[in-house]
Design an enzyme around this catalytic site. Structure first.
Site, PDB file in Angstrom:
ATOM      1  N   ARG A 166     -15.938  19.369 -22.655  1.00 22.68           N
ATOM      2  CA  ARG A 166     -17.294  19.067 -22.005  1.00 22.68           C
ATOM      3  C   ARG A 166     -17.913  18.064 -22.515  1.00 22.68           C
ATOM      4  NH1 ARG A 166     -14.988  22.389 -19.296  1.00 22.68           N
ATOM      5  NH2 ARG A 166     -15.808  24.343 -18.767  1.00 22.68           N
ATOM      6  N   SER A 239     -22.546  26.949 -15.667  1.00 22.83           N
ATOM      7  CA  SER A 239     -22.585  27.453 -17.105  1.00 22.83           C
ATOM      8  C   SER A 239     -23.999  26.802 -17.990  1.00 22.83           C
ATOM      9  CB  SER A 239     -21.289  27.360 -17.729  1.00 22.83           C
ATOM     10  OG  SER A 239     -20.263  27.921 -17.133  1.00 22.83           O
ATOM     11  N   GLU A 335     -25.425  23.207 -22.073  1.00 21.82           N
ATOM     12  CA  GLU A 335     -24.647  22.021 -21.407  1.00 21.82           C
ATOM     13  C   GLU A 335     -25.287  21.180 -20.455  1.00 21.82           C
ATOM     14  OE1 GLU A 335     -20.765  23.557 -19.960  1.00 21.82           O
ATOM     15  OE2 GLU A 335     -21.235  22.893 -18.159  1.00 21.82           O
TER      16      GLU A 335
HETATM   17  P1  FAD Z   1     -25.519  15.200 -12.358  1.00 24.09           P
HETATM   18  O1  FAD Z   1     -26.183  16.663 -12.548  1.00 24.09           O
HETATM   19  O2  FAD Z   1     -26.337  14.603 -11.238  1.00 24.09           O
HETATM   20  O3  FAD Z   1     -25.603  14.302 -13.434  1.00 24.09           O
HETATM   21  C1  FAD Z   1     -25.062  14.838 -14.698  1.00 24.09           C
HETATM   22  C2  FAD Z   1     -25.270  13.633 -15.791  1.00 24.09           C
HETATM   23  O4  FAD Z   1     -24.484  12.736 -15.542  1.00 24.09           O
HETATM   24  C3  FAD Z   1     -26.509  13.201 -16.088  1.00 24.09           C
HETATM   25  O5  FAD Z   1     -26.729  12.900 -17.534  1.00 24.09           O
HETATM   26  C4  FAD Z   1     -26.551  11.993 -15.222  1.00 24.09           C
HETATM   27  O6  FAD Z   1     -27.685  11.020 -15.534  1.00 24.09           O
HETATM   28  C5  FAD Z   1     -25.185  11.432 -15.502  1.00 24.09           C
HETATM   29  N1  FAD Z   1     -24.373  10.732 -14.167  1.00 24.09           N
HETATM   30  C6  FAD Z   1     -24.312  11.054 -13.000  1.00 24.09           C
HETATM   31  N2  FAD Z   1     -23.648  10.264 -12.248  1.00 24.09           N
HETATM   32  C7  FAD Z   1     -23.402   9.183 -12.943  1.00 24.09           C
HETATM   33  C8  FAD Z   1     -22.950   8.055 -12.942  1.00 24.09           C
HETATM   34  N3  FAD Z   1     -22.187   7.670 -11.771  1.00 24.09           N
HETATM   35  N4  FAD Z   1     -22.613   7.105 -14.117  1.00 24.09           N
HETATM   36  C9  FAD Z   1     -23.205   7.505 -15.031  1.00 24.09           C
HETATM   37  N5  FAD Z   1     -23.816   8.514 -15.432  1.00 24.09           N
HETATM   38  C10 FAD Z   1     -23.959   9.428 -14.346  1.00 24.09           C
HETATM   39  N6  FAD Z   1     -18.864  21.872 -14.852  1.00 24.09           N
HETATM   40  C11 FAD Z   1     -17.510  21.983 -15.183  1.00 24.09           C
HETATM   41  O7  FAD Z   1     -17.175  21.223 -15.987  1.00 24.09           O
HETATM   42  N7  FAD Z   1     -16.720  22.968 -14.676  1.00 24.09           N
HETATM   43  C12 FAD Z   1     -17.327  24.025 -13.648  1.00 24.09           C
HETATM   44  O8  FAD Z   1     -16.480  24.715 -13.265  1.00 24.09           O
HETATM   45  C13 FAD Z   1     -18.535  23.981 -13.250  1.00 24.09           C
HETATM   46  N8  FAD Z   1     -18.771  24.824 -12.356  1.00 24.09           N
HETATM   47  C14 FAD Z   1     -20.144  24.728 -11.723  1.00 24.09           C
HETATM   48  C15 FAD Z   1     -20.747  25.709 -10.967  1.00 24.09           C
HETATM   49  C16 FAD Z   1     -21.953  25.509 -10.513  1.00 24.09           C
HETATM   50  C17 FAD Z   1     -22.497  26.512  -9.323  1.00 24.09           C
HETATM   51  C18 FAD Z   1     -22.870  24.478 -10.816  1.00 24.09           C
HETATM   52  C19 FAD Z   1     -24.102  24.384 -10.232  1.00 24.09           C
HETATM   53  C20 FAD Z   1     -22.461  23.570 -11.866  1.00 24.09           C
HETATM   54  C21 FAD Z   1     -21.028  23.676 -12.086  1.00 24.09           C
HETATM   55  N9  FAD Z   1     -20.772  22.781 -13.137  1.00 24.09           N
HETATM   56  C22 FAD Z   1     -19.295  22.666 -13.657  1.00 24.09           C
HETATM   57  C23 FAD Z   1     -21.516  21.714 -13.756  1.00 24.09           C
HETATM   58  C24 FAD Z   1     -21.608  20.505 -12.776  1.00 24.09           C
HETATM   59  O9  FAD Z   1     -21.249  20.568 -11.500  1.00 24.09           O
HETATM   60  C25 FAD Z   1     -20.735  19.254 -13.364  1.00 24.09           C
HETATM   61  O10 FAD Z   1     -21.123  18.857 -14.663  1.00 24.09           O
HETATM   62  C26 FAD Z   1     -20.765  18.248 -12.421  1.00 24.09           C
HETATM   63  O11 FAD Z   1     -19.683  16.858 -12.724  1.00 24.09           O
HETATM   64  C27 FAD Z   1     -22.190  17.627 -12.333  1.00 24.09           C
HETATM   65  O12 FAD Z   1     -21.894  16.358 -11.231  1.00 24.09           O
HETATM   66  P2  FAD Z   1     -23.267  16.019 -10.654  1.00 24.09           P
HETATM   67  O13 FAD Z   1     -23.015  14.694  -9.769  1.00 24.09           O
HETATM   68  O14 FAD Z   1     -24.093  16.921 -10.121  1.00 24.09           O
HETATM   69  O15 FAD Z   1     -24.140  15.122 -11.869  1.00 24.09           O
HETATM   70  P1  NAP Z   2     -13.987  33.673 -17.250  1.00 22.47           P
HETATM   71  O1  NAP Z   2     -12.685  33.627 -16.485  1.00 22.47           O
HETATM   72  O2  NAP Z   2     -14.780  34.878 -17.297  1.00 22.47           O
HETATM   73  O3  NAP Z   2     -13.490  33.355 -18.586  1.00 22.47           O
HETATM   74  C1  NAP Z   2     -14.502  33.373 -19.792  1.00 22.47           C
HETATM   75  C2  NAP Z   2     -14.445  32.086 -20.632  1.00 22.47           C
HETATM   76  O4  NAP Z   2     -13.317  32.348 -21.451  1.00 22.47           O
HETATM   77  C3  NAP Z   2     -14.259  31.000 -20.008  1.00 22.47           C
HETATM   78  O5  NAP Z   2     -15.521  30.166 -19.992  1.00 22.47           O
HETATM   79  C4  NAP Z   2     -13.074  30.079 -20.478  1.00 22.47           C
HETATM   80  O6  NAP Z   2     -13.130  29.045 -21.074  1.00 22.47           O
HETATM   81  C5  NAP Z   2     -12.407  31.141 -21.541  1.00 22.47           C
HETATM   82  N1  NAP Z   2     -11.080  31.694 -21.080  1.00 22.47           N
HETATM   83  C6  NAP Z   2     -10.799  32.617 -20.109  1.00 22.47           C
HETATM   84  N2  NAP Z   2      -9.525  32.563 -19.769  1.00 22.47           N
HETATM   85  C7  NAP Z   2      -8.791  31.442 -20.655  1.00 22.47           C
HETATM   86  C8  NAP Z   2      -7.599  31.254 -21.164  1.00 22.47           C
HETATM   87  N3  NAP Z   2      -6.389  31.841 -20.336  1.00 22.47           N
HETATM   88  N4  NAP Z   2      -7.302  30.287 -21.756  1.00 22.47           N
HETATM   89  C9  NAP Z   2      -8.391  29.737 -22.602  1.00 22.47           C
HETATM   90  N5  NAP Z   2      -9.843  30.120 -22.263  1.00 22.47           N
HETATM   91  C10 NAP Z   2      -9.851  31.159 -21.481  1.00 22.47           C
HETATM   92  O7  NAP Z   2     -14.993  32.455 -17.011  1.00 22.47           O
HETATM   93  P2  NAP Z   2     -15.960  32.086 -15.690  1.00 22.47           P
HETATM   94  O8  NAP Z   2     -17.197  31.781 -16.362  1.00 22.47           O
HETATM   95  O9  NAP Z   2     -15.509  32.830 -14.550  1.00 22.47           O
HETATM   96  O10 NAP Z   2     -15.432  30.390 -15.524  1.00 22.47           O
HETATM   97  C11 NAP Z   2     -13.910  30.295 -14.689  1.00 22.47           C
HETATM   98  C12 NAP Z   2     -13.570  28.795 -15.128  1.00 22.47           C
HETATM   99  O11 NAP Z   2     -14.681  27.851 -14.448  1.00 22.47           O
HETATM  100  C13 NAP Z   2     -13.832  28.433 -16.539  1.00 22.47           C
HETATM  101  O12 NAP Z   2     -12.784  27.509 -17.154  1.00 22.47           O
HETATM  102  C14 NAP Z   2     -15.040  28.047 -16.674  1.00 22.47           C
HETATM  103  O13 NAP Z   2     -15.421  26.873 -17.763  1.00 22.47           O
HETATM  104  C15 NAP Z   2     -15.235  27.232 -15.245  1.00 22.47           C
HETATM  105  N6  NAP Z   2     -16.996  26.997 -14.844  1.00 22.47           N
HETATM  106  C16 NAP Z   2     -17.416  26.527 -15.531  1.00 22.47           C
HETATM  107  C17 NAP Z   2     -18.667  26.227 -15.150  1.00 22.47           C
HETATM  108  C18 NAP Z   2     -19.604  25.084 -15.662  1.00 22.47           C
HETATM  109  O14 NAP Z   2     -20.891  24.769 -15.322  1.00 22.47           O
HETATM  110  N7  NAP Z   2     -19.213  24.367 -16.797  1.00 22.47           N
HETATM  111  C19 NAP Z   2     -19.345  27.133 -14.276  1.00 22.47           C
HETATM  112  C20 NAP Z   2     -18.557  27.874 -13.617  1.00 22.47           C
HETATM  113  C21 NAP Z   2     -17.277  27.802 -13.991  1.00 22.47           C
HETATM  114  P3  NAP Z   2     -13.268  27.717 -20.466  1.00 22.47           P
HETATM  115  O15 NAP Z   2     -14.671  27.453 -19.927  1.00 22.47           O
HETATM  116  O16 NAP Z   2     -13.191  26.489 -21.489  1.00 22.47           O
HETATM  117  O17 NAP Z   2     -12.081  27.589 -19.486  1.00 22.47           O
END
Ligand code: FAD
Ligand code: NAP
Length: 339
Positions: A166, A239, A335
């Protein structure tokens, strides 16, 4: 002059938490020329420029006294194709999930585990988006960014991006790099990543023994739809906390008191604790204070039931951080990007 700059625009439709703050100035960039024009506008009027994509990783705690520039550039092109290996480039403003679907429809695998993540292509490298065992660093082929300090374009290789869990160079140097387009190395015969528990289980339940990349994508979409609130229905930013990376000794110590603690070994010897487990165990799952709450099904997700302010969400997050620190001696890091 194609850039349209508007004054006092509500950002409620432009952040997935649905927090209602105003941008002093707002514009959308549909081309590189728009981007340069917006930056010039900012310099001329002495207003900072805040670049956003889909707003799905933002926590807006006050009105934004900047020119908010929403990336709306579009375009997808094949850069190279040797029959098996395909490098594909997308503009920053392309919505992420439709882009993933587009690659799958072309028979390309690599992005399937990252299905249904909201946001844009340009923001994906910011925190090296990851899900279900894959991060974009695993399929990254390069990106082009504008250096806002020098005004020059620069191409970044994988090594130059400092991708980590991240995290990236672009997150470490906030406001410096404006990502214009990103390239991905995809494959017609890539091995699938099914090791992440629920994915294989879901495919097995569906009777799919030899899945395609599209099967994996569909399985992940169905799992996500069951567990995660849809921001269009219930405001959230996914998250809210990163899963903390801690020394293995701390996990061993915690496991004495909490044998069911969920933690995963990392290649560097550290352990990654499931932050959702800590928050749920501390009793926060389903907690609600006014319109700020912790989701009923996923304790890692803070939600806005309607009119929560960014400060109310921040206050809730800080209360959770303090409680988790006191109970488990683990520090949770937020995050979303806070403005
Ligand atoms: P924004 O929220 O608009 O911006 C995020 C940051 O990036 C800000 O600091 C902004 O200034 C900067 N930014 C945006 N665009 C640019 C650009 N072109 N150049 C430079 N800087 C820029 N994240 C995960 O990693 N894994 C997941 O599984 C995941 N699941 C999600 C599920 C849900 C329901 C939600 C709501 C969010 C989730 N996220 C997840 C978080 C999010 O979707 C990601 O981080 C996504 O990449 C953000 O994209 P955005 O375009 O909305 O960025
Ligand atoms: P989950 O499956 O309930 O698992 C809980 C956490 O344990 C996860 O966050 C994951 O870390 C870790 N994990 C689970 N299985 C693993 C494995 N086999 N090896 C290593 N790490 C493991 O998680 P969840 O919340 O439903 O999300 C599913 C996936 O979507 C995850 O990868 C999560 O990161 C991603 N997600 C991200 C966001 C976001 O906003 N960043 C939102 C929704 C979902 P990791 O997160 O490092 O994978």
């Amino acid at each position: 002059m194609s850039l349209q700059v508007r004054s006092q625009v509500s950002l409620k439709p432009f952040n997935s938490f649905g927090v209602d703050v105003q941008a002093r100035l707002f514009a959308q960039a549909h081309s590189d020329a728009d981007v340069r024009e917006a930056l010039a506008y900012g310099l001329e009027h002495k207003v900072p420029v805040l670049v956003i994509g889909g707003g799905s990783n933002l926590l807006l705690t006050a009105d934004i006294q900047s020119l908010v520039l929403r990336m709306a550039t579009r375009g997808i092109r094949v850069v190279s194709d040797d029959g098996n290996n395909v490098v594909i480039e997308a503009e920053a403003g392309e919505p992420w999930h439709p882009f993933v679907q587009h690659t799958l429809a072309q028979g390309l695998s690599g992005l399937e585990n990252l299905s249904l993540i909201p946001g844009t292509v340009g923001a994906a490298p910011m925190q090296n988006i990851g899900a279900y065992g894959v991060e974009i660093k695993d399929v990254f082929a390069g990106l082009t960014a504008l250096d806002r300090q020098s005004g020059e374009l620069r191409d970044f290789s994988l090594q130059e991006c400092n991708f980590a869990y991240r995290d990236s160079l672009f997150k470490q140097q906030p406001g410096r790099w404006l990502i214009l387009r990103v390239r991905f190395a995809l494959n017609r015969v890539a091995p699938l990543h099914l090791e992440y528990g629920p994915v294989r289980q879901r495919l097995t339940e569906q009777g799919i023994e030899h899945p395609t990349a599209s099967d994996v994508s569909q399985a992940i979409c169905s799992i996500r739809n069951e567990k995660l609130p849809d921001p269009a229905v219930l405001g959230n930013a996914g998250s809210f906390f990163k899963n903390p990376l801690v020394p293995a000794a701390l996990v061993a110590q915690l496991k004495i008191q909490y044998p069911d603690l969920v933690a995963y070994a990392q290649p560097d010897g550290q352990m990654k604790i499931a932050a959702g487990w800590l928050i749920e165990r501390a009793g926060w799952k389903g907690f609600r204070d006014a319109d700020a709450g912790v989701h009923k099904l996923q304790a890692l997700v803070l939600v806005n039931y309607g009119s929560a302010t960014g400060l109310q969400l921040l206050d809730l997050a800080q209360r959770i951080q303090k409680d988790i620190s006191e109970r488990f001696h683990v520090e949770l890091e937020m995050e979303p990007n806070r403005y």
